[in-house]
Design an enzyme around this catalytic site. Structure first.
Site, PDB file in Angstrom:
ATOM      1  N   THR A   1      71.902  40.731  17.246  1.00 53.00           N
ATOM      2  CA  THR A   1      73.096  40.172  17.897  1.00 53.00           C
ATOM      3  C   THR A   1      73.115  40.414  19.410  1.00 53.00           C
ATOM      4  OG1 THR A   1      74.366  42.195  17.569  1.00 53.00           O
ATOM      5  CG2 THR A   1      74.517  40.541  15.826  1.00 53.00           C
TER       6      THR A   1
ATOM      7  N   CYS B   1      62.642  -5.306  22.713  1.00 53.48           N
ATOM      8  CA  CYS B   1      62.480  -5.368  24.167  1.00 53.48           C
ATOM      9  C   CYS B   1      61.020  -5.696  24.517  1.00 53.48           C
ATOM     10  CB  CYS B   1      62.974  -4.080  24.794  1.00 53.48           C
ATOM     11  SG  CYS B   1      63.538  -4.362  26.472  1.00 53.48           S
TER      12      CYS B   1
ATOM     13  N   GLU C   1      69.077  -0.525  18.539  1.00 57.20           N
ATOM     14  CA  GLU C   1      69.242   0.882  18.126  1.00 57.20           C
ATOM     15  C   GLU C   1      70.403   1.568  18.844  1.00 57.20           C
ATOM     16  OE1 GLU C   1      66.724  -0.361  19.880  1.00 57.20           O
ATOM     17  OE2 GLU C   1      65.835   1.081  21.285  1.00 57.20           O
TER      18      GLU C   1
ATOM     19  N   HIS D   1      68.283  -3.757  22.839  1.00 52.19           N
ATOM     20  CA  HIS D   1      67.974  -2.572  22.029  1.00 52.19           C
ATOM     21  C   HIS D   1      69.021  -2.411  20.933  1.00 52.19           C
ATOM     22  CE1 HIS D   1      64.792  -0.775  24.535  1.00 52.19           C
ATOM     23  NE2 HIS D   1      65.408  -1.393  25.530  1.00 52.19           N
TER      24      HIS D   1
HETATM   25  N1  GLN Z   1      59.039  -3.172  30.518  1.00 53.83           N
HETATM   26  C1  GLN Z   1      59.832  -4.238  30.004  1.00 53.83           C
HETATM   27  C2  GLN Z   1      60.861  -4.706  31.044  1.00 53.83           C
HETATM   28  O1  GLN Z   1      61.212  -3.954  31.928  1.00 53.83           O
HETATM   29  C3  GLN Z   1      60.495  -3.880  28.705  1.00 53.83           C
HETATM   30  C4  GLN Z   1      61.478  -2.770  28.830  1.00 53.83           C
HETATM   31  C5  GLN Z   1      61.850  -2.164  27.520  1.00 53.83           C
HETATM   32  O2  GLN Z   1      61.134  -2.295  26.543  1.00 53.83           O
HETATM   33  N2  GLN Z   1      62.948  -1.444  27.495  1.00 53.83           N
HETATM   34  O3  GLN Z   1      61.347  -5.786  30.960  1.00 53.83           O
END
Ligand code: GLN
Length: 537
Positions: free
Chosen positions: A187, A378, A515, A513
């Site tokens: 601790t 992307c 995600e 994206h």
């Molecule tokens: N390099 C690419 C661009 O700038 C894709 C970017 C990415 O995948 N976030 O457009």
């Protein structure tokens, strides 16, 4: 009036302060309170936008286009809410504002000092993030004792002083190490860390103790006594199999009583749905293997949101999503089949720069020719267009100008003018500065009726997804792509947002994206559909 919960870290970094903060916020949110979160990063960068993914992990993008620390992603995934630029700031931003105000003469001739001016700026930003929430959970990056952290600690102390006693709480996340040779949990590091906090003027009200072994009651009592903390406010945090178990563990550890007694309120979360999703993660009925093609594999944190989005999809499909990591540069050496093998689906993630691009193109060709479900995100969409143009349309010189500045067939190009989210015209050139000049944040688009994308989303309406890229698909090639069987399935203000292939079971590329909008309770529809399609036996 908002109640503030400050979470600081002691002993060493990487103890999971972000998950701890998000878990506490989740418990309060599921109890019916309005909560928000704030991350404070003591580094001098204005934002992490220009930091290497290999150094700093993923840059998380908020809906309003702020490039932030990946902890903000954890917050959104846990509390199922959208945060904004207001929900994180760095020392760099604080100094930028103070110095700007000084140059504008805003301090009326005073000498500008850390106390009060810098600390006041920090306090203002904390109060601004509170809005009309019942609770604001504030995570301070770094570890007690860091020089950079001191002005923030002082702000925490001052806020504690300014508000009624039951309106603030200090939680300290610390480590109780197990010393194998002695066979004992120790601790002392926690005691020292708390002493350091108290020296600065902050008294912790709760300890969250990271430990590899269960903390026996006598050790908890010892920590409570030596750190002057209520006995029921010493919370054990053992290693969890899934981060989403942590709120459930905290509840078992009695955090509800500790929080209730501190704030004098009733806290009774409904964790039923959460519990089911966690069970699906821990004991799934089915499994699927996704080949994850990327180049930042040495630091998987670079793909944090995407990895989590796959977990969310799995939780909703009661399926374990195994990630088969595929280094795009290795694909260049030995070919797609040897690396990807019999994966059920292929995912090409986002990325910057030329390294590994040829391997990604090979992975895409492999997915297209073998009818393997494909999701390109992307850069993964941009390269799917390049691959299609070269190998189906026969435009051999097709490329992105990111990799070949004077490319003859710039199928991915730099759009020098576009309208941003707030309706303002944005200008871009190769000379634009690196920081904060990409297409960032959410943009609306309507998936093409009947497309795989629209089916994934369900209702025919406008959806918002988040961007972080500099280059765009070149609409000059649109007709030729479409004639050869590529469908442009989403557009935003004339910009190409999504593509798919007509003659393929499920081949989708998105410029944004997905995600970033996936949460445990509300998975992103595209990623969910991708996992579902990959699992079609
Ligand atoms: N390099 C690419 C661009 O700038 C894709 C970017 C990415 O995948 N976030 O457009």
């Amino acid at each position: 009036m908002t109640k503030f919960i400050f979470v600081t870290g002691g002993v060493l970094s990487s103890l999971g302060k972000g998950i701890t903060s998000a878990s506490i916020a989740t418990i309060l949110k599921q109890s019916g309170f309005k909560v928000s979160m704030l991350k404070i990063d003591p580094y001098l960068n204005v934002d992490p936008g220009t930091m290497s993914p290999l150094e700093h992990g993923e840059v998380f993008v908020t809906a309003d286009g702020a490039e932030t620390d990946l902890d903000l992603g954890n917050y959104e995934r846990f509390i199922d809410q959208t945060l904004t630029a207001k929900n994180s700031f760095t020392t760099g931003q604080v100094y930028q504002s103070v110095i700007k105000r000084e140059r504008e003469g805003g301090y009326l001739g005073k000498t500008i000092q850390i106390i009060p001016h810098v600390v006041d700026e920090i306090k203002d930003r904390i109060y601004a993030a509170a809005d009309d929430n019942d609770f604001l959970i504030i995570e301070l990056g770094g570890t007690v004792g860091d020089i950079e952290g001191l002005p923030f600690m002082e702000a925490i102390r001052a806020i504690r002083h300014e508000l009624p006693k039951t309106n603030t709480m200090n939680i300290h996340v610390t480590l109780v190490p197990y010393i194998r040779a002695a066979g004992e949990l120790k601790t002392k590091p926690t005691q020292h860390s708390v002493q350091e906090l108290r020296r600065i003027g902050i008294t912790p009200h709760m300890l969250v103790c990271r430990t590899e072994k269960p903390l026996p009651k006598n050790l908890k009592d010892k920590l409570a006594l030596s750190c002057d903390i209520d006995k029921n406010a010493v919370i054990e945090a053992g290693d969890a199999q899934s981060i989403y178990q942590v709120p459930l563990h905290f509840i078992k550890e009695g955090i509800l009583n500790a929080l209730s007694e501190h704030f004098y309120i009733k806290i009774k979360p409904n964790m039923e749905k959460w519990d089911t999703l966690v069970k699906n993660i821990l004991v799934p009925q089915d499994e699927v293997t996704i080949a994850f093609v990327g180049k930042y594999l040495d630091l998987k944190e670079s793909y944090k949101s995407l990895i989590e989005a796959l977990v969310h999809a799995g939780a909703h499909l009661n399926t374990k999503v195994n990630i088969h990591w595929c280094d795009s540069e290795r694909i260049e050496d030995v070919g797609a089949y040897d690396i990807i093998g019999n994966a059920d689906g292929i995912l090409v993630a986002g990325g910057f720069g030329h390294r590994g691009v040829d391997g990604k193109l090979q992975a895409i060709k492999y997915a297209r020719e073998n009818n393997i479900p494909y999701l390109g995100i992307c850069l993964g969409m941009q390269l799917a267009i390049v691959e299609f143009a070269r190998n189906v349309l026969g435009i051999e010189k097709a490329n992105s100008i990111e990799f070949e500045e004077n490319c003859e067939e710039p199928i991915i190009y730099l759009i020098d003018e576009f309208i941003d989210q707030s309706g303002n015209k944005q200008l871009r050139t190769h000379e634009s500065p690196m920081g904060g000049t990409m297409r960032l944040g959410e943009y609306p688009f309507e998936p093409l009726k009947g497309s795989k994308l629209q089916i994934a989303y369900g209702k025919e309406e406008v959806y918002y997804e988040r961007h972080r890229h500099r280059y765009e698909a070149n609409p000059a090639y649109k007709d030729r792509l479409e004639e050869a069987g590529m469908i442009i399935s989403g557009q935003s203000n004339g910009l190409i947002e999504a593509i798919e292939l007509k003659e393929h079971p499920w081949f989708v590329g998105v410029q944004f994206h997905p995600e970033f909008t996936s949460h445990l309770e509300t998975p992103n529809p595209i990623i969910l559909e991708f996992v579902k399609q990959s699992n079609k036996k």
